[in-house]
Design an enzyme around this catalytic site. Structure first.
Site, PDB file in Angstrom:
ATOM      1  NE  ARG A  41      34.168  26.626  51.070  1.00 17.96           N
ATOM      2  CZ  ARG A  41      35.192  26.736  50.240  1.00 17.96           C
ATOM      3  NH1 ARG A  41      36.026  25.728  50.093  1.00 17.96           N
ATOM      4  NH2 ARG A  41      35.389  27.860  49.559  1.00 17.96           N
ATOM      5  CB  CYS A  42      31.579  18.883  54.224  1.00 16.43           C
ATOM      6  SG  CYS A  42      30.950  17.530  55.236  1.00 16.43           S
ATOM      7  CG  ASP A  99      45.151  27.951  44.438  1.00 15.31           C
ATOM      8  OD1 ASP A  99      44.658  27.069  43.708  1.00 15.31           O
ATOM      9  OD2 ASP A  99      44.651  28.282  45.530  1.00 15.31           O
ATOM     10  NE  ARG A 111      40.360  34.632  51.548  1.00 17.88           N
ATOM     11  CZ  ARG A 111      39.307  34.043  51.020  1.00 17.88           C
ATOM     12  NH1 ARG A 111      39.487  33.032  50.178  1.00 17.88           N
ATOM     13  NH2 ARG A 111      38.083  34.429  51.309  1.00 17.88           N
ATOM     14  CG  HIS A 128      31.504  35.466  45.325  1.00 14.43           C
ATOM     15  ND1 HIS A 128      31.814  36.277  46.395  1.00 14.43           N
ATOM     16  CD2 HIS A 128      31.821  34.207  45.701  1.00 14.43           C
ATOM     17  CE1 HIS A 128      32.273  35.536  47.388  1.00 14.43           C
ATOM     18  NE2 HIS A 128      32.298  34.277  46.994  1.00 14.43           N
ATOM     19  CB  THR A 132      40.528  26.385  42.105  1.00 12.47           C
ATOM     20  OG1 THR A 132      40.804  27.635  42.743  1.00 12.47           O
ATOM     21  CG2 THR A 132      41.850  25.775  41.658  1.00 12.47           C
ATOM     22  N   GLY A 190      35.025  25.905  46.227  1.00 12.06           N
ATOM     23  CA  GLY A 190      34.453  26.991  45.439  1.00 12.06           C
ATOM     24  C   GLY A 190      34.129  26.534  44.027  1.00 12.06           C
ATOM     25  NE  ARG A 221      52.343  57.698  28.887  1.00 12.27           N
ATOM     26  CZ  ARG A 221      52.539  56.851  29.876  1.00 12.27           C
ATOM     27  NH1 ARG A 221      53.409  57.168  30.832  1.00 12.27           N
ATOM     28  NH2 ARG A 221      51.894  55.710  29.934  1.00 12.27           N
ATOM     29  CG  ASP A 265      41.958  31.442  43.906  1.00 13.31           C
ATOM     30  OD1 ASP A 265      41.506  32.519  43.469  1.00 13.31           O
ATOM     31  OD2 ASP A 265      41.631  30.970  45.005  1.00 13.31           O
ATOM     32  CG  ASP A 315      45.592  22.172  48.731  1.00 13.39           C
ATOM     33  OD1 ASP A 315      46.529  21.564  48.198  1.00 13.39           O
ATOM     34  OD2 ASP A 315      45.461  22.288  49.979  1.00 13.39           O
ATOM     35  N   GLY A 316      41.861  21.666  48.977  1.00 13.03           N
ATOM     36  CA  GLY A 316      41.113  21.029  50.055  1.00 13.03           C
ATOM     37  C   GLY A 316      40.343  19.815  49.583  1.00 13.03           C
ATOM     38  CB  VAL A 357      32.971  12.659  34.389  1.00 11.47           C
ATOM     39  CG1 VAL A 357      32.821  11.420  35.279  1.00 11.47           C
ATOM     40  CG2 VAL A 357      34.304  13.343  34.662  1.00 11.47           C
ATOM     41  N   GLY A 375      45.944  45.949  30.322  1.00  8.07           N
ATOM     42  CA  GLY A 375      46.781  47.146  30.201  1.00  8.07           C
ATOM     43  C   GLY A 375      46.858  47.978  31.474  1.00  8.07           C
ATOM     44  NE  ARG A 416      34.819  31.293  44.037  1.00 10.27           N
ATOM     45  CZ  ARG A 416      34.682  30.926  45.300  1.00 10.27           C
ATOM     46  NH1 ARG A 416      33.469  30.674  45.775  1.00 10.27           N
ATOM     47  NH2 ARG A 416      35.723  30.811  46.080  1.00 10.27           N
TER      48      ARG A 416
END
Length: 319
Positions: free
Chosen positions: A72-73, A129, A171, A249, A125, A11, A211, A127, A103-104, A23, A185, A252
């Site tokens: 993706r691959c 994560d 997720r 999305h 990423t 992603g 209140r 996330d 991670d992937g 880089v 908040g 992102r």
């Protein structure tokens, strides 16, 4: 180390372009040639590789997404796909590879390093994560996007006296929900790491109404369950009209925050330094505001620790 490649995988995340820029410019400064691999591992298998120059990365530090694009691959996960990737790397005479992703993507880098390719990974990423690093590139920009959305949703919720569930990405990791809930908040934060107590959510909503509060914001991470079912449950229990906003999305995209741009620049520069030192199978991260690097196996095996202290603070501040 004369020729290196760079690819973005998985992603997309705001700050990837700032990292690509760092880089490329760091490598050229050190008399290296840089080749951009388009569309992630898919592009690597199919030879979608082009040499990058200083002009290639001009005026991109402020742009979201990735100029190298991503995809993706599934083929790369096969032995045939890996062999194909190694052949392409050999054809282009690439001595090292910088991989931006989650991670992937890191696991893909591990496969290449096991076959003799020098690899350095950078965590990108939204996330947040990945357990070995305090933060990942793109996370804080995503949080800012959610907080901005919460502010807008609060305006209309107040006008109508409604409750609103804001569903955010995550997720298995609730960091976007937790950080944006605190900063925005929110009255309640529902995340995968903590079992949801709908009765307590409803109690907070009713206490707020008693209140004189005219709105209620509930931030829910997508991994918890169906936001519309949660809204229906809350409405039945409290009698308060409850709407759902799924941000999707939009989280992102957008201009990366200053923090993400600076962190991405530092990590990109660090990646080139590591390759110049002859190091491989490294994962760059940030710990206590210092840019550090870890063994790739260690990075992949480090479990993420949930910030329970922050979650408990959020409950205190939302009474």
């Amino acid at each position: 180390m004369k020729n290196i490649g760079i690819l973005t995988s998985g992603g997309d995340a705001p700050g990837m372009n700032a990292c690509i820029r760092a880089v490329v410019r760091s490598a050229i400064y050190n008399n290296m040639r840089v080749f951009g691999v388009e569309q992630g591992y898919n592009g690597l298998l199919n030879g979608k590789i082009k040499e990058m120059t200083l002009s290639s990365v001009a005026d991109i530090i402020h742009r979201g997404g990735t100029i190298l694009r991503t995809a993706r691959c599934d083929e790369f996960a096969t032995e045939e796909g890996l062999e194909k990737a190694l052949n392409v790397l050999n054809v282009f005479d690439l001595d090292g590879l910088v991989i931006l992703g989650g991670d992937g993507s890191f696991k893909g880098a591990k496969c290449l390093s096991d076959r003799g390719i020098s690899t350095v990974c950078i965590p990108c990423t939204i996330d947040n994560d990945m357990g070995y690093t305090d933060y990942t590139i793109g996370f804080f920009t995503a949080v800012e996007t959610v907080v901005d959305s919460i502010s807008k949703i609060r305006d209309t919720s107040t006008s109508h006296g409604r409750a609103n569930i804001v569903e955010v990405m995550g997720r298995n990791c609730g960091d976007i929900a937790l950080y944006s809930g605190v900063a925005g908040g929110a009255e309640s934060i529902i995340i995968p790491e903590v079992e949801v107590d709908i009765d307590n959510v409803c109690k907070r909503l009713i206490q707020g109404k008693n209140r004189g509060k005219l709105h209620s914001i509930i931030v829910l991470a997508e991994g918890v369950g169906n936001a519309y079912e949660v809204a229906k449950n809350i409405e039945e229990k409290t009698g308060t009209e409850t709407r759902v906003t799924v941000l999707g999305h939009i989280q992102r995209g957008g201009t990366p925050s200053t923090f993400d741009r600076v962190m991405a620049s530092k990590m990109g520069n660090k990646a080139v330094d590591l390759l110049l030192q002859g190091k491989t199978e490294r994962a760059i991260g940030i710990r206590e505001n210092e840019i550090v690097d870890f063994d790739l196996d260690e990075a992949l095996s480090t479990e993420r620790v949930f910030n329970n202290e922050m979650y408990e603070m959020a409950k205190v501040l939302s009474i």
